[in-house]
Write a protein that holds these residues in place. Sequence first.
Motif, PDB file in Angstrom:
ATOM      1  N   ARG A 181       7.744  26.480   3.766  1.00  0.00           N
ATOM      2  CA  ARG A 181       8.409  25.217   3.447  1.00  0.00           C
ATOM      3  C   ARG A 181       7.816  24.069   4.264  1.00  0.00           C
ATOM      4  NH1 ARG A 181      14.843  24.798   3.042  1.00  0.00           N
ATOM      5  NH2 ARG A 181      14.295  25.943   1.144  1.00  0.00           N
ATOM      6  N   THR A 182       7.611  24.303   5.565  1.00  0.00           N
ATOM      7  CA  THR A 182       7.037  23.265   6.426  1.00  0.00           C
ATOM      8  C   THR A 182       5.625  22.940   5.989  1.00  0.00           C
ATOM      9  OG1 THR A 182       8.373  24.079   8.275  1.00  0.00           O
ATOM     10  CG2 THR A 182       6.527  22.634   8.819  1.00  0.00           C
ATOM     11  N   ARG A 183       4.913  23.948   5.542  1.00  0.00           N
ATOM     12  CA  ARG A 183       3.518  23.782   5.146  1.00  0.00           C
ATOM     13  C   ARG A 183       3.375  22.749   4.034  1.00  0.00           C
ATOM     14  NH1 ARG A 183      -0.254  28.278   6.001  1.00  0.00           N
ATOM     15  NH2 ARG A 183      -2.250  27.786   5.041  1.00  0.00           N
ATOM     16  N   LEU A 184       4.292  22.751   3.070  1.00  0.00           N
ATOM     17  CA  LEU A 184       4.229  21.800   1.958  1.00  0.00           C
ATOM     18  C   LEU A 184       4.292  20.363   2.463  1.00  0.00           C
ATOM     19  CD1 LEU A 184       6.601  23.497  -0.649  1.00  0.00           C
ATOM     20  CD2 LEU A 184       4.122  23.239  -0.832  1.00  0.00           C
ATOM     21  N   ASP A 185       5.243  20.101   3.354  1.00  0.00           N
ATOM     22  CA  ASP A 185       5.430  18.747   3.878  1.00  0.00           C
ATOM     23  C   ASP A 185       4.255  18.332   4.752  1.00  0.00           C
ATOM     24  OD1 ASP A 185       6.965  16.318   4.594  1.00  0.00           O
ATOM     25  OD2 ASP A 185       7.033  17.272   6.561  1.00  0.00           O
ATOM     26  N   VAL A 186       3.829  19.230   5.652  1.00  0.00           N
ATOM     27  CA  VAL A 186       2.767  18.879   6.589  1.00  0.00           C
ATOM     28  C   VAL A 186       1.434  18.718   5.856  1.00  0.00           C
ATOM     29  CG1 VAL A 186       1.479  19.638   8.622  1.00  0.00           C
ATOM     30  CG2 VAL A 186       3.953  19.965   8.519  1.00  0.00           C
ATOM     31  N   ARG A 187       1.210  19.525   4.830  1.00  0.00           N
ATOM     32  CA  ARG A 187      -0.028  19.387   4.047  1.00  0.00           C
ATOM     33  C   ARG A 187      -0.106  17.995   3.421  1.00  0.00           C
ATOM     34  NH1 ARG A 187       0.652  23.218   0.373  1.00  0.00           N
ATOM     35  NH2 ARG A 187      -0.478  24.894   1.452  1.00  0.00           N
ATOM     36  N   ALA A 188       1.005  17.533   2.868  1.00  0.00           N
ATOM     37  CA  ALA A 188       1.025  16.201   2.254  1.00  0.00           C
ATOM     38  C   ALA A 188       0.794  15.116   3.298  1.00  0.00           C
ATOM     39  CB  ALA A 188       2.355  15.986   1.535  1.00  0.00           C
ATOM     40  N   ARG A 189       1.430  15.246   4.465  1.00  0.00           N
ATOM     41  CA  ARG A 189       1.239  14.270   5.538  1.00  0.00           C
ATOM     42  C   ARG A 189      -0.212  14.264   6.019  1.00  0.00           C
ATOM     43  NH1 ARG A 189       5.885  12.496   8.401  1.00  0.00           N
ATOM     44  NH2 ARG A 189       7.841  13.404   7.657  1.00  0.00           N
ATOM     45  N   LEU A 190      -0.778  15.466   6.187  1.00  0.00           N
ATOM     46  CA  LEU A 190      -2.152  15.570   6.668  1.00  0.00           C
ATOM     47  C   LEU A 190      -3.114  14.939   5.675  1.00  0.00           C
ATOM     48  CD1 LEU A 190      -4.149  16.584   8.754  1.00  0.00           C
ATOM     49  CD2 LEU A 190      -4.086  18.836   7.661  1.00  0.00           C
ATOM     50  N   ARG A 191      -2.876  15.111   4.398  1.00  0.00           N
ATOM     51  CA  ARG A 191      -3.726  14.492   3.378  1.00  0.00           C
ATOM     52  C   ARG A 191      -3.709  12.976   3.521  1.00  0.00           C
ATOM     53  NH1 ARG A 191      -8.167  14.927   0.477  1.00  0.00           N
ATOM     54  NH2 ARG A 191      -8.448  13.012   1.609  1.00  0.00           N
ATOM     55  N   ARG A 192      -2.528  12.409   3.770  1.00  0.00           N
ATOM     56  CA  ARG A 192      -2.436  10.955   3.927  1.00  0.00           C
ATOM     57  C   ARG A 192      -3.192  10.486   5.163  1.00  0.00           C
ATOM     58  NH1 ARG A 192       2.943  11.914   2.216  1.00  0.00           N
ATOM     59  NH2 ARG A 192       3.757  11.762   4.342  1.00  0.00           N
ATOM     60  N   HIS A 193      -3.085  11.236   6.252  1.00  0.00           N
ATOM     61  CA  HIS A 193      -3.796  10.847   7.473  1.00  0.00           C
ATOM     62  C   HIS A 193      -5.312  10.957   7.283  1.00  0.00           C
ATOM     63  CE1 HIS A 193      -0.113  10.349   9.575  1.00  0.00           C
ATOM     64  NE2 HIS A 193       0.200  11.629   9.602  1.00  0.00           N
ATOM     65  N   LEU A 194      -5.757  11.994   6.592  1.00  0.00           N
ATOM     66  CA  LEU A 194      -7.192  12.158   6.358  1.00  0.00           C
ATOM     67  C   LEU A 194      -7.725  11.086   5.415  1.00  0.00           C
ATOM     68  CD1 LEU A 194      -7.483  16.052   6.070  1.00  0.00           C
ATOM     69  CD2 LEU A 194      -8.154  14.601   7.990  1.00  0.00           C
ATOM     70  N   ASP A 195      -6.878  10.623   4.492  1.00  0.00           N
ATOM     71  CA  ASP A 195      -7.292   9.539   3.593  1.00  0.00           C
ATOM     72  C   ASP A 195      -7.654   8.284   4.381  1.00  0.00           C
ATOM     73  OD1 ASP A 195      -7.115  10.946   1.237  1.00  0.00           O
ATOM     74  OD2 ASP A 195      -5.068  10.299   0.789  1.00  0.00           O
ATOM     75  N   GLY A 196      -6.990   8.078   5.521  1.00  0.00           N
ATOM     76  CA  GLY A 196      -7.249   6.894   6.317  1.00  0.00           C
ATOM     77  C   GLY A 196      -8.269   7.095   7.414  1.00  0.00           C
ATOM     78  N   PHE A 197      -8.887   8.278   7.484  1.00  0.00           N
ATOM     79  CA  PHE A 197      -9.844   8.594   8.541  1.00  0.00           C
ATOM     80  C   PHE A 197     -11.242   8.228   8.069  1.00  0.00           C
ATOM     81  CE2 PHE A 197     -12.358  11.881  10.971  1.00  0.00           C
ATOM     82  CZ  PHE A 197     -12.176  11.304  12.209  1.00  0.00           C
ATOM     83  N   GLU A 198     -11.909   7.329   8.780  1.00  0.00           N
ATOM     84  CA  GLU A 198     -13.177   6.778   8.301  1.00  0.00           C
ATOM     85  C   GLU A 198     -14.400   7.550   8.787  1.00  0.00           C
ATOM     86  OE1 GLU A 198     -13.309   2.630   9.187  1.00  0.00           O
ATOM     87  OE2 GLU A 198     -11.818   2.120   7.674  1.00  0.00           O
ATOM     88  N   ALA A 199     -14.207   8.524   9.661  1.00  0.00           N
ATOM     89  CA  ALA A 199     -15.336   9.337  10.111  1.00  0.00           C
ATOM     90  C   ALA A 199     -15.355  10.637   9.303  1.00  0.00           C
ATOM     91  CB  ALA A 199     -15.227   9.595  11.611  1.00  0.00           C
ATOM     92  N   VAL A 200     -16.077  11.631   9.778  1.00  0.00           N
ATOM     93  CA  VAL A 200     -16.218  12.906   9.062  1.00  0.00           C
ATOM     94  C   VAL A 200     -15.155  13.887   9.539  1.00  0.00           C
ATOM     95  CG1 VAL A 200     -17.720  14.893   8.658  1.00  0.00           C
ATOM     96  CG2 VAL A 200     -18.686  12.582   8.725  1.00  0.00           C
ATOM     97  N   ALA A 201     -14.528  14.591   8.607  1.00  0.00           N
ATOM     98  CA  ALA A 201     -13.583  15.655   8.947  1.00  0.00           C
ATOM     99  C   ALA A 201     -14.075  16.963   8.349  1.00  0.00           C
ATOM    100  CB  ALA A 201     -12.184  15.331   8.427  1.00  0.00           C
ATOM    101  N   VAL A 202     -14.070  18.030   9.158  1.00  0.00           N
ATOM    102  CA  VAL A 202     -14.450  19.362   8.696  1.00  0.00           C
ATOM    103  C   VAL A 202     -13.254  20.281   8.906  1.00  0.00           C
ATOM    104  CG1 VAL A 202     -15.978  21.340   9.007  1.00  0.00           C
ATOM    105  CG2 VAL A 202     -16.896  19.013   9.196  1.00  0.00           C
ATOM    106  N   LEU A 203     -12.801  20.870   7.828  1.00  0.00           N
ATOM    107  CA  LEU A 203     -11.631  21.743   7.826  1.00  0.00           C
ATOM    108  C   LEU A 203     -12.081  23.180   7.600  1.00  0.00           C
ATOM    109  CD1 LEU A 203      -8.512  22.389   7.279  1.00  0.00           C
ATOM    110  CD2 LEU A 203      -9.016  21.806   4.902  1.00  0.00           C
ATOM    111  N   VAL A 204     -11.714  24.081   8.503  1.00  0.00           N
ATOM    112  CA  VAL A 204     -11.972  25.504   8.316  1.00  0.00           C
ATOM    113  C   VAL A 204     -10.667  26.162   7.891  1.00  0.00           C
ATOM    114  CG1 VAL A 204     -12.420  27.678   9.522  1.00  0.00           C
ATOM    115  CG2 VAL A 204     -13.937  25.731   9.870  1.00  0.00           C
ATOM    116  N   THR A 205     -10.680  26.869   6.774  1.00  0.00           N
ATOM    117  CA  THR A 205      -9.457  27.499   6.269  1.00  0.00           C
ATOM    118  C   THR A 205      -9.794  28.710   5.410  1.00  0.00           C
ATOM    119  OG1 THR A 205      -7.423  27.117   4.995  1.00  0.00           O
ATOM    120  CG2 THR A 205      -9.398  26.006   4.221  1.00  0.00           C
TER     121      THR A 205
END
Length: 363
Positions: A181-205
């Motif tokens: 349940r927490t994952r759904l909310d945090v995933r959406a929040r993280l997407r919004r934060h990454l949308d505003g990140f102007e450098a490079v992000a690398v996600l390992v999953t």
Amino acid sequence: MTDVDRTTADPAATGARGEGLDARLVVDRGSFRLDVTLTAAPGDVVAVLGPNGAGKTTALRALAGLVPLDDGHLRLDGATLDRTPPESRPVGVVFQDYLLFPHLSALDNVAFGPRCRGASKAEARAIAAAWLERMNLAEHAGAKPRRLSGGQAQRVALARALATRPRLLLLDEPLAALDARTRLDVRARLRRHLDGFEAVAVLVTHDPLDAMVLADRLVVIEHGRVVQEGSPAEIARRPRTDYIAQLVGLNLYQGRADGHTVRLDAGPAITTTEELSGPVFVAFPPGAVTLYRDRPSGSSARNLWRCEIAGLESHGDQIRADLTGELPLAADLTTVAAAELGLHPGASVWATVKAAQTHAYPA
């Protein structure tokens, strides 16, 4: 206005756009060799996926400087970082278990990075407060990590990584420690934060949904090598290995096409709507498979194979049947349909797939 002032006023500020990431990561570990090329422009979010032991974590640690390169190169915004110590790299890391300092408040955890980069205590705390405000955590600024929920701790860890204004953000299974349940909310929040990140992000999953939702581009590695890369839609539409097919939920086969017929390398032929020639892949979802206990006489499906139930398991609100026989495949059906067919391991069935539900593409 100083850099610290700009960051305090606007936590999303990450400096002028540069050249992004250009890396070839070669790490030898005896019987295992990682040889992976990663490139990304500023603003890109790249997800690195692969099975256990593929080299995902080794690649991330090499980018962070925690594992030395045996060959290759690592350039970020045009600067070579091959021999730069980890603490001097413009890199932020969010680890799987977050690694927050248990004796520090959320505010001081976030302020730790700016303090290490030379900011005064007051400046570092101002930067940290701005980031906690951005993460909707201002009211938890004084809380120690043990008083935070999993989602709150994840956001504090992200704020701590971003507070140093990194040019490369590394996320190591950032949602793995969260409940569903927490994952759904945090995933959406993280997407919004990454949308505003102007450098490079690398996600390992290892989670395909995290990758599909969070990343602009996927890089799939197996046995230390890149086996496929592209947009989430491209990967999902045209998988090229069994691992990727399982990841996106498709049956995948390889063979040779002659018009609308694909003769598989190991198995029967499959009729497709595409007209191709030469080596191809053929894919179709488990939901495209219809099962019968007796050979169907009125079916319009062009593809028909005799199979045996090897196993049954719950798959969401459906039953996933693992089939062997003329063509090994996975089939999805409702619980009611499985009961009406009397399915059980060892039962013989006929499997059909319409040509229109298959997808063939060059290998």
